[in-house]
Design a protein around this motif. Structure first.
Motif, short mmCIF file in Angstrom:
data_model
loop_
_atom_site.label_atom_id
_atom_site.label_comp_id
_atom_site.label_asym_id
_atom_site.label_seq_id
_atom_site.Cartn_x
_atom_site.Cartn_y
_atom_site.Cartn_z
N ALA A 84 -15.78 -21.03 7.01
CA ALA A 84 -15.49 -21.84 5.82
C ALA A 84 -15.78 -21.08 4.53
CB ALA A 84 -16.32 -23.12 5.86
N GLN A 85 -16.60 -20.04 4.62
CA GLN A 85 -16.96 -19.27 3.43
C GLN A 85 -16.07 -18.06 3.22
OE1 GLN A 85 -21.78 -19.76 3.27
NE2 GLN A 85 -20.94 -18.65 5.00
N ASP A 86 -15.16 -17.79 4.14
CA ASP A 86 -14.33 -16.58 4.08
C ASP A 86 -13.06 -16.86 3.28
OD1 ASP A 86 -12.90 -14.26 4.48
OD2 ASP A 86 -12.39 -14.73 6.57
N PRO A 87 -12.98 -16.38 2.04
CA PRO A 87 -11.81 -16.69 1.22
C PRO A 87 -10.55 -15.94 1.67
CG PRO A 87 -13.21 -15.13 0.07
CD PRO A 87 -13.95 -15.54 1.32
N THR A 88 -10.73 -14.88 2.43
CA THR A 88 -9.58 -14.07 2.84
C THR A 88 -9.01 -14.52 4.17
OG1 THR A 88 -10.92 -12.45 4.08
CG2 THR A 88 -10.67 -12.09 1.70
N GLY A 89 -9.80 -15.18 4.99
CA GLY A 89 -9.35 -15.57 6.32
C GLY A 89 -9.17 -14.40 7.27
N THR A 90 -9.77 -13.25 6.95
CA THR A 90 -9.55 -12.05 7.74
C THR A 90 -10.71 -11.68 8.65
OG1 THR A 90 -10.39 -10.61 5.98
CG2 THR A 90 -8.03 -11.10 5.97
N VAL A 91 -11.88 -12.30 8.45
CA VAL A 91 -13.04 -11.94 9.26
C VAL A 91 -12.84 -12.40 10.69
CG1 VAL A 91 -15.51 -12.29 9.61
CG2 VAL A 91 -14.61 -12.01 7.29
N GLN A 92 -13.00 -11.48 11.63
CA GLN A 92 -12.89 -11.81 13.04
C GLN A 92 -14.22 -12.37 13.54
OE1 GLN A 92 -10.82 -8.50 15.26
NE2 GLN A 92 -10.99 -7.51 13.25
N GLN A 93 -14.16 -13.30 14.47
CA GLN A 93 -15.36 -13.91 15.00
C GLN A 93 -15.44 -13.78 16.51
OE1 GLN A 93 -15.65 -17.96 13.53
NE2 GLN A 93 -16.50 -17.23 11.59
N VAL A 94 -16.66 -13.54 16.99
CA VAL A 94 -16.92 -13.47 18.42
C VAL A 94 -18.05 -14.45 18.72
CG1 VAL A 94 -17.68 -12.05 20.35
CG2 VAL A 94 -16.24 -11.05 18.55
N HIS A 95 -17.77 -15.44 19.58
CA HIS A 95 -18.80 -16.39 19.98
C HIS A 95 -19.36 -15.95 21.32
CE1 HIS A 95 -19.95 -20.24 22.12
NE2 HIS A 95 -20.86 -20.10 21.18
N HIS A 96 -20.59 -15.42 21.31
CA HIS A 96 -21.18 -14.91 22.55
C HIS A 96 -22.66 -14.65 22.34
CE1 HIS A 96 -21.08 -13.10 26.53
NE2 HIS A 96 -19.78 -13.33 26.58
N ASP A 97 -23.41 -14.70 23.43
CA ASP A 97 -24.78 -14.21 23.44
C ASP A 97 -24.71 -12.69 23.42
OD1 ASP A 97 -27.36 -13.34 24.05
OD2 ASP A 97 -27.68 -14.80 25.65
N LEU A 98 -25.29 -12.07 22.42
CA LEU A 98 -25.19 -10.62 22.27
C LEU A 98 -25.64 -9.86 23.52
CD1 LEU A 98 -24.79 -8.05 20.56
CD2 LEU A 98 -27.12 -8.36 19.70
N LEU A 99 -26.68 -10.35 24.18
CA LEU A 99 -27.25 -9.60 25.29
C LEU A 99 -26.36 -9.56 26.53
CD1 LEU A 99 -31.03 -10.57 25.12
CD2 LEU A 99 -29.78 -8.78 23.89
N THR A 100 -25.38 -10.45 26.60
CA THR A 100 -24.45 -10.43 27.75
C THR A 100 -23.02 -10.12 27.32
OG1 THR A 100 -24.09 -12.83 27.58
CG2 THR A 100 -25.87 -12.08 29.03
N TRP A 101 -22.85 -9.74 26.08
CA TRP A 101 -21.52 -9.44 25.53
C TRP A 101 -20.98 -8.13 26.08
CZ3 TRP A 101 -20.50 -6.56 20.50
CH2 TRP A 101 -19.16 -6.66 20.12
N LYS A 102 -19.68 -8.09 26.35
CA LYS A 102 -19.00 -6.87 26.80
C LYS A 102 -18.01 -6.46 25.70
CE LYS A 102 -20.95 -7.15 30.87
NZ LYS A 102 -22.05 -6.22 31.23
N PRO A 103 -18.40 -5.54 24.83
CA PRO A 103 -17.51 -5.14 23.72
C PRO A 103 -16.19 -4.59 24.24
CG PRO A 103 -19.72 -4.27 23.39
CD PRO A 103 -19.67 -4.80 24.79
N GLN A 104 -15.10 -4.99 23.58
CA GLN A 104 -13.77 -4.54 23.97
C GLN A 104 -13.27 -3.41 23.07
OE1 GLN A 104 -12.25 -5.89 26.81
NE2 GLN A 104 -14.36 -6.67 26.91
N ARG A 105 -14.08 -3.01 22.10
CA ARG A 105 -13.70 -1.95 21.18
C ARG A 105 -14.97 -1.33 20.61
NH1 ARG A 105 -12.01 -4.45 15.40
NH2 ARG A 105 -11.83 -2.21 15.09
N ARG A 106 -14.78 -0.30 19.78
CA ARG A 106 -15.92 0.35 19.14
C ARG A 106 -15.88 0.12 17.63
NH1 ARG A 106 -19.31 3.73 22.21
NH2 ARG A 106 -18.39 4.42 24.18
N TYR A 107 -17.07 0.16 17.05
CA TYR A 107 -17.24 -0.06 15.62
C TYR A 107 -17.88 1.16 14.98
CZ TYR A 107 -16.34 -4.83 17.07
OH TYR A 107 -15.76 -5.94 17.61
N ARG A 108 -17.60 1.32 13.71
CA ARG A 108 -18.21 2.43 12.96
C ARG A 108 -19.57 2.04 12.41
NH1 ARG A 108 -15.53 5.70 7.88
NH2 ARG A 108 -17.46 6.65 7.12
N LEU A 109 -19.76 0.74 12.19
CA LEU A 109 -21.05 0.29 11.66
C LEU A 109 -21.49 -0.99 12.35
CD1 LEU A 109 -22.56 0.55 8.25
CD2 LEU A 109 -22.53 -1.73 9.28
#
Length: 204
Positions: A84-109
């Protein structure tokens, strides 16, 4: 923790205004400055804020022109507040417990101001590092903040672990090289002060 993480954090956000929790920042300037420096002006650099919940950091990054921002959280309610706070509508969201998450890509930061100090057991910290290693690209940067040694012992009814910069860097292990560190005094919405330790580290 007496209940699973999703139930705990859903309960927190169901009964409290996101702007009235102790960790809320009306202006996440420290994180913004560290992230901006780490990506060196590359607005297309993939960034993930883990445990970002209802924080306005992701929306501030998007508003500043960053085009590849993701926020991960275990609470759907927190993510809805973030959306609701994202004025651009571009932020991607992942709903998951971090400790069991399986990333599907890599991030720079990778940015974390919300998760690591809740991991009081070695098995949970091992799981965290395993996910971090999968998600962060070689040469990528970790921006990690936790309660300092003189910070709170509990948050949101949960026990936390506290660190100085050397201890926090040691937790990341040999794959990561410490590049900067410092302290931040966070003023809560009711004007008490919480002391944080922050570090940045580069993955080799």
């Amino acid at each position: 923790m007496s209940q699973d993480p999703q139930h705990h954090w859903e309960d927190v956000y169901a009964h409290r205004d996101p702007a009235e929790v102790s960790w809320y920042q009306a202006d996440p300037a420290p994180s913004l400055a560290l992230i901006t420096s780490a990506v060196n002006g590359d607005l297309a650099a993939p960034i993930i804020d883990v445990g970002g919940g209802a924080s306005i950091l992701s929306s501030r990054l998007a508003a500043a022109g960053h085009t590849d921002v993701t926020v991960l959280d275990v609470s759907r309610t927190a993510l809805a507040a973030s959306r609701a706070q994202d004025p651009t509508g571009t932020v991607q969201q992942v709903h998951h417990d971090l400790l069991t998450w399986k990333p599907q890509r890599r991030y720079r930061l990778w940015h974390d101001r919300a998760v690591f100090h809740f991991l009081t057991g070695p098995a949970d910290r091992d799981a965290y590092r395993a996910v971090l290693d999968q998600a962060l690209a070689p040469g990528g940067t970790v921006v990690l903040a936790t309660f300092a040694l003189d910070g709170p012992t509990h948050c949101s009814g949960l026990e936390v672990a506290r660190y100085d910069a050397a201890g926090l860097a040691a937790e990341l292990g040999d794959r990561y090289t410490l590049t900067a560190h410092g302290r931040h005094d966070h003023h809560t919405p009711w004007n008490t002060v919480q002391h944080f330790t922050w570090i940045t580290a580069t993955r080799t």
